[in-house]
Design an enzyme around this catalytic site. Structure first.
Site, PDB file in Angstrom:
ATOM      1  CE1 TYR A  67      37.906  32.662  10.444  1.00 15.08           C
ATOM      2  CE2 TYR A  67      36.870  32.883   8.302  1.00 15.08           C
ATOM      3  CZ  TYR A  67      37.343  32.098   9.320  1.00 15.08           C
ATOM      4  OH  TYR A  67      37.264  30.723   9.228  1.00 15.08           O
ATOM      5  NE  ARG A  88      38.698  31.876   4.438  1.00 17.55           N
ATOM      6  CZ  ARG A  88      38.949  31.237   5.581  1.00 17.55           C
ATOM      7  NH1 ARG A  88      39.740  31.765   6.492  1.00 17.55           N
ATOM      8  NH2 ARG A  88      38.424  30.052   5.797  1.00 17.55           N
ATOM      9  CG  ASN A  96      42.250  29.966   2.959  1.00 15.24           C
ATOM     10  OD1 ASN A  96      42.591  30.220   1.804  1.00 15.24           O
ATOM     11  ND2 ASN A  96      41.797  28.785   3.325  1.00 15.24           N
TER      12      ASN A  96
END
Length: 142
Positions: free
Chosen positions: A22, A17, A10
């Site tokens: 993040y 995402r 990922n």
């Protein structure tokens, strides 16, 4: 000096995402920034969503070594004894990086089974953790 940065599942989706966790930087952005900051270091990068691909890449280092290794195994961090065992075969310095602060997240993320096979861990400093990991490796290897 050669340093390899390995990224797990990922992390190819960084930037889109869960940007609240993040950030907005892509994996390519991170690698470009590290390359630019450490122009005298040859930095290579590998990302896989497959545990076996990461194990294979680590095993390749037994015959095609680099000087240091930065790893962010994503979710594999918390349960991949295969990655732990592969890391233990290497004698080079290794740093585990986590963009988010794993100890402030879900309980299952508090345990890293791969960190004991590394020389250090950087967690919770965002994507800057990659820069700090490479900086530490360069200082240690110089």
């Amino acid at each position: 000096m050669q340093i390899l940065i390995l990224n797990g599942p990922n992390l190819n989706l960084l930037g889109t995402r869960e940007p609240d966790i993040y950030g907005s930087e892509t994996l390519d952005d991170i690698i470009r920034r590290v390359d630019w900051s450490f122009r005298d270091v040859t930095i290579s990068h590998y990302q896989s969503n497959h545990e076996g691909g990461l194990v294979d890449r680590i095993q390749e280092l037994l015959t095609k070594p680099v000087d240091g290794l930065v790893v962010n195994f994503g979710a594999f961090t918390h349960y991949s004894y295969a990655l732990h065992d592969a890391l233990r075969m290497l004698t080079i310095p290794k740093v585990e990086v986590h963009i988010s602060h794993i100890y402030k997240r879900e309980t299952f993320r508090h345990q890293s089974v791969t960190a004991p096979a590394c020389d250090g861990m950087i967690t919770g400093l965002g994507t800057h953790g990659y820069h700090l990991a490479v900086q530490w490796l360069v200082q240690r290897l110089s």
